[in-house]
Design a protein around this motif. Structure first.
Motif, PDB file in Angstrom:
ATOM      1  N   HIS A 288     -10.129 -39.407  -8.494  1.00 58.14           N
ATOM      2  CA  HIS A 288     -10.109 -40.493  -9.484  1.00 58.14           C
ATOM      3  C   HIS A 288      -8.516 -41.024  -9.556  1.00 58.14           C
ATOM      4  CE1 HIS A 288     -10.641 -42.936 -13.069  1.00 58.14           C
ATOM      5  NE2 HIS A 288      -9.810 -42.219 -13.711  1.00 58.14           N
ATOM      6  N   ALA A 289      -7.859 -39.980  -9.675  1.00 56.33           N
ATOM      7  CA  ALA A 289      -6.329 -40.196  -9.983  1.00 56.33           C
ATOM      8  C   ALA A 289      -5.497 -41.114  -8.907  1.00 56.33           C
ATOM      9  CB  ALA A 289      -5.266 -39.009 -10.190  1.00 56.33           C
ATOM     10  N   VAL A 290      -5.703 -40.614  -7.686  1.00 57.93           N
ATOM     11  CA  VAL A 290      -5.420 -41.121  -6.344  1.00 57.93           C
ATOM     12  C   VAL A 290      -5.995 -42.454  -6.269  1.00 57.93           C
ATOM     13  CG1 VAL A 290      -5.111 -40.996  -4.006  1.00 57.93           C
ATOM     14  CG2 VAL A 290      -4.660 -39.118  -5.177  1.00 57.93           C
ATOM     15  N   GLY A 291      -7.358 -42.838  -6.653  1.00 55.76           N
ATOM     16  CA  GLY A 291      -7.853 -44.031  -6.423  1.00 55.76           C
ATOM     17  C   GLY A 291      -7.379 -45.001  -7.505  1.00 55.76           C
ATOM     18  N   GLU A 292      -6.766 -44.625  -8.381  1.00 55.69           N
ATOM     19  CA  GLU A 292      -5.942 -45.623  -9.287  1.00 55.69           C
ATOM     20  C   GLU A 292      -5.006 -46.132  -8.731  1.00 55.69           C
ATOM     21  OE1 GLU A 292      -7.222 -46.425 -12.625  1.00 55.69           O
ATOM     22  OE2 GLU A 292      -8.855 -45.678 -11.889  1.00 55.69           O
ATOM     23  N   HIS A 293      -4.306 -45.662  -7.609  1.00 54.14           N
ATOM     24  CA  HIS A 293      -3.125 -46.283  -7.189  1.00 54.14           C
ATOM     25  C   HIS A 293      -3.367 -47.555  -6.057  1.00 54.14           C
ATOM     26  CE1 HIS A 293      -0.104 -43.281  -8.767  1.00 54.14           C
ATOM     27  NE2 HIS A 293      -1.234 -42.503  -8.826  1.00 54.14           N
ATOM     28  N   PRO A 294      -2.635 -48.507  -5.763  1.00 51.09           N
ATOM     29  CA  PRO A 294      -2.504 -49.210  -4.693  1.00 51.09           C
ATOM     30  C   PRO A 294      -2.888 -48.566  -3.684  1.00 51.09           C
ATOM     31  CG  PRO A 294      -0.855 -49.780  -6.306  1.00 51.09           C
ATOM     32  CD  PRO A 294      -1.455 -48.472  -6.713  1.00 51.09           C
ATOM     33  N   VAL A 295      -3.829 -49.299  -2.630  1.00 52.65           N
ATOM     34  CA  VAL A 295      -3.943 -48.620  -1.411  1.00 52.65           C
ATOM     35  C   VAL A 295      -3.014 -48.075  -0.710  1.00 52.65           C
ATOM     36  CG1 VAL A 295      -5.093 -48.786   0.969  1.00 52.65           C
ATOM     37  CG2 VAL A 295      -6.359 -49.770  -1.051  1.00 52.65           C
TER      38      VAL A 295
ATOM     39  N   ALA B 120       0.839 -40.759  -3.637  1.00 53.96           N
ATOM     40  CA  ALA B 120       0.105 -40.404  -4.807  1.00 53.96           C
ATOM     41  C   ALA B 120      -0.460 -38.952  -4.481  1.00 53.96           C
ATOM     42  CB  ALA B 120      -0.479 -41.365  -5.500  1.00 53.96           C
ATOM     43  N   ALA B 121      -1.348 -38.938  -3.443  1.00 54.40           N
ATOM     44  CA  ALA B 121      -1.909 -37.617  -3.033  1.00 54.40           C
ATOM     45  C   ALA B 121      -0.802 -36.569  -2.714  1.00 54.40           C
ATOM     46  CB  ALA B 121      -2.641 -37.751  -1.682  1.00 54.40           C
ATOM     47  N   ASP B 122       0.136 -36.871  -2.051  1.00 58.33           N
ATOM     48  CA  ASP B 122       1.159 -36.018  -1.731  1.00 58.33           C
ATOM     49  C   ASP B 122       1.998 -35.307  -3.152  1.00 58.33           C
ATOM     50  OD1 ASP B 122       0.985 -35.945   0.844  1.00 58.33           O
ATOM     51  OD2 ASP B 122       2.728 -37.470   1.061  1.00 58.33           O
TER      52      ASP B 122
END
Length: 172
Positions: free
Chosen positions: A142-149, A155-157
């Protein structure tokens, strides 16, 4: 109709809302044929995503043999995060307590066991179970998916580095 003919691509490509009637139309078979293979839309989703669950189990087992268990755990989470972002519906299948298909239930049990074994190698042992870690993965997705592609990898890192710090002796 083989269980994986005609529906893998659509659901795997993100069409998790694909109806069984639409699946039958695309596969060029009767609706009754589809309903015999998949009694519900959920059973279809579980069938499609079961292989992804098995791949995560393989990744957790592979990580189990690495010399640095905390890094191996974070690398497993990176793999699981990428799989979940690429396969819509995977997180829902992982965290749902009741499964329609027995084979998915077994696959999830094997995944939880593999992840729990990996957690048990980290010292000090985190106060998490394999099931807890899958719920944490849901939050990461969810947290990573909130960021632009284009920013999701960074963000994952960042999130995984934070988690890795928390696994270090004495915390971050």
């Amino acid at each position: 109709m083989d269980e994986h003919d005609g529906h893998d691509g659509a659901v795997a490509d993100g069409e998790t809302g694909l109806t069984l009637n639409e699946l039958a139309r695309r596969a060029g078979v009767g609706v009754g044929t589809v309903y015999r293979v998949f009694p519900t839309q959920r059973a279809m989703l579980e069938s499609v995503l079961e292989e992804a669950v098995r791949q995560l189990t393989d990744a957790a087992e592979e990580a189990h043999g690495r010399p640095d268990p905390a890094s191996a755990l974070v690398d497993f989470l990176r793999t699981a995060l990428a799989a979940a972002l690429a396969r819509p519906g995977l997180i829902d299948v992982l965290i749902t307590g009741s499964d329609e298909t027995e084979s998915l239930s077994r696959a999830k049990g094997e995944l939880v066991a593999a992840v729990s074994g990996l957690l048990g190698l980290v010292h000090p042992v985190p106060a998490l179970t394999g099931e807890n870690l899958l719920k944490l993965l849901c939050g990461l997705v969810h947290a990573v998916g909130e960021h632009p592609v284009e920013r999701r990898a960074a963000a994952a890192d960042a999130y995984l580095a934070l988690l890795r710090g928390g696994l270090a002796p004495g915390g971050a």
